[in-house]
Design a protein around this motif. Structure first.
Motif, PDB file in Angstrom:
ATOM      1  N   TYR A  65       0.770  -1.236  -0.212  1.00  0.00           N
ATOM      2  CA  TYR A  65       0.017  -0.078   0.212  1.00  0.00           C
ATOM      3  C   TYR A  65       0.760   1.244   0.016  1.00  0.00           C
ATOM      4  O   TYR A  65       1.809   1.267   0.744  1.00  0.00           O
ATOM      5  N   GLY A  66       0.608   2.168  -0.704  1.00  0.00           N
ATOM      6  CA  GLY A  66       1.119   3.660  -0.890  1.00  0.00           C
ATOM      7  C   GLY A  66       1.736   3.827  -1.968  1.00  0.00           C
ATOM      8  O   GLY A  66       2.942   3.487  -2.258  1.00  0.00           O
TER       9      GLY A  66
ATOM     10  N   ARG B  66      -7.823   1.908   7.237  1.00  0.00           N
ATOM     11  CA  ARG B  66      -6.632   1.245   6.451  1.00  0.00           C
ATOM     12  C   ARG B  66      -5.894   0.596   7.184  1.00  0.00           C
ATOM     13  O   ARG B  66      -4.640   1.111   7.667  1.00  0.00           O
TER      14      ARG B  66
ATOM     15  N   TYR C  58      -3.717  -1.858   6.470  1.00  0.00           N
ATOM     16  CA  TYR C  58      -2.848  -2.190   5.894  1.00  0.00           C
ATOM     17  C   TYR C  58      -1.743  -1.112   5.260  1.00  0.00           C
ATOM     18  O   TYR C  58      -0.693  -1.339   4.942  1.00  0.00           O
ATOM     19  N   LYS C  59      -1.966   0.022   6.212  1.00  0.00           N
ATOM     20  CA  LYS C  59      -1.232   1.121   5.796  1.00  0.00           C
ATOM     21  C   LYS C  59      -0.029   1.243   6.584  1.00  0.00           C
ATOM     22  O   LYS C  59      -0.351   1.530   7.817  1.00  0.00           O
ATOM     23  N   THR C  60       1.117   0.868   6.287  1.00  0.00           N
ATOM     24  CA  THR C  60       2.240   0.910   7.152  1.00  0.00           C
ATOM     25  C   THR C  60       3.411   1.747   6.730  1.00  0.00           C
ATOM     26  O   THR C  60       3.662   2.031   5.556  1.00  0.00           O
TER      27      THR C  60
ATOM     28  N   ILE D 297       5.438   1.862   2.955  1.00  0.00           N
ATOM     29  CA  ILE D 297       5.269   3.382   1.992  1.00  0.00           C
ATOM     30  C   ILE D 297       6.717   3.490   1.949  1.00  0.00           C
ATOM     31  O   ILE D 297       6.965   4.186   0.851  1.00  0.00           O
TER      32      ILE D 297
END
Length: 270
Positions: A204-205, A238, A240-242, A246
């Motif tokens: 993600y990102g 969110r 899964y946003k780590t 990123i």
């Protein structure tokens, strides 16, 4: 055969996906297939898709992979391979399309270009109360209806109210880059295959932007339609946003920019 493919990515959000699939049932332009790119959802999503196949007029295809964390790029590549047309619109399973969404992508597609669309973010309370009837009547795109439900007055409301010349004006003069946006973009399948699709190292990102940067390096131009190709984005957490994902993605994107890379070795063709 349909004239274009719509790819909708999803993961364990059947109640949001159902609203999105109904949004596509309400399209003014109907000659499309829809592929759900499912990044490992449980049986509820499969059951929903099987039930919806009986209710919608478009061809509905379910492409699924085992749950292995956030692997959106991998499932998008599988969906691209599964598509049966030469033009692909991509959006997410939390974005309800306005009734002219597919039509706008269809009539604006042009050789040598990809299209960058926008979205209008809804808060959780409104995301929850949107019914099938609200989608059929297009209430969720009606600024008066949204104001009655508590949407504040901001400039971004023009995304929903702009039409005709006004939307063309805003598309032309918006300060935002016409980047590839995962929630609302479209392009030619041959261009997508020429850059080998999405980079499956990326989580993600910025994974959509990186893909768009390689398309641009390949010579594909981008067309801004933020105020014409419209969807409303349903709210969600969110998880899964780590920071690690990123940071890793930033390194890959920096390399793509420095080397003007076109091809990823971690895409459709391994």
């Amino acid at each position: 055969m349909s004239s274009l493919s719509v790819v909708v990515s999803t993961y364990n959000k059947p109640e949001w996906l159902e609203k999105v699939l109904w949004g596509f049932q309400c399209q003014t332009y109907k000659d499309f297939e829809l592929i759900v790119a499912d990044d490992g959802s449980g049986p509820e999503t499969r059951d929903l898709i099987n039930a919806m196949k009986e209710k919608v007029s478009y061809d509905l295809i379910h492409v699924w992979q085992e749950d292995d964390g956030f692997q959106k790029c991998r499932i998008l590549n599988k969906a691209i391979v599964a598509s049966n047309t030469d033009y692909i619109v991509m959006t997410d399973g939390d974005c309800i399309p306005r009734e002219d969404f597919v039509q706008v992508h269809y009539i604006n597609k042009e050789p040598g270009y990809f299209i960058s669309g926008g979205y209008y973010m809804l808060p959780m309370n409104i995301s929850n109360i949107i019914t099938l009837e609200d989608i059929e009547k297009q209430n969720c795109f009606n600024i008066q209806w949204l104001k009655e439900k508590g949407i504040p007055k901001t400039f971004k409301n023009t995304k929903l109210t702009a039409r005709g010349f006004i939307s063309t004006f805003f598309n032309t003069f918006t300060p935002t880059n016409a980047s590839w946006n995962g929630h609302n973009s479209s392009g030619w399948k041959k261009d997508i295959l020429n850059v080998n699709g999405f980079d499956e190292r990326m989580q993600y990102g910025g994974e959509d932007r990186e893909f768009g940067e390689r398309l641009i390096n390949f010579g594909v131009k981008s067309k801004q339609l933020r105020y014409s190709a419209v969807c409303v984005h349903l709210d969600h957490e969110r998880g899964y946003k780590t920071p690690e994902a990123i940071a890793k993605n930033m390194v890959i994107r920096k390399e793509v920019r420095q080397k003007k890379s076109v091809w990823t070795y971690y895409g459709i063709t391994k």
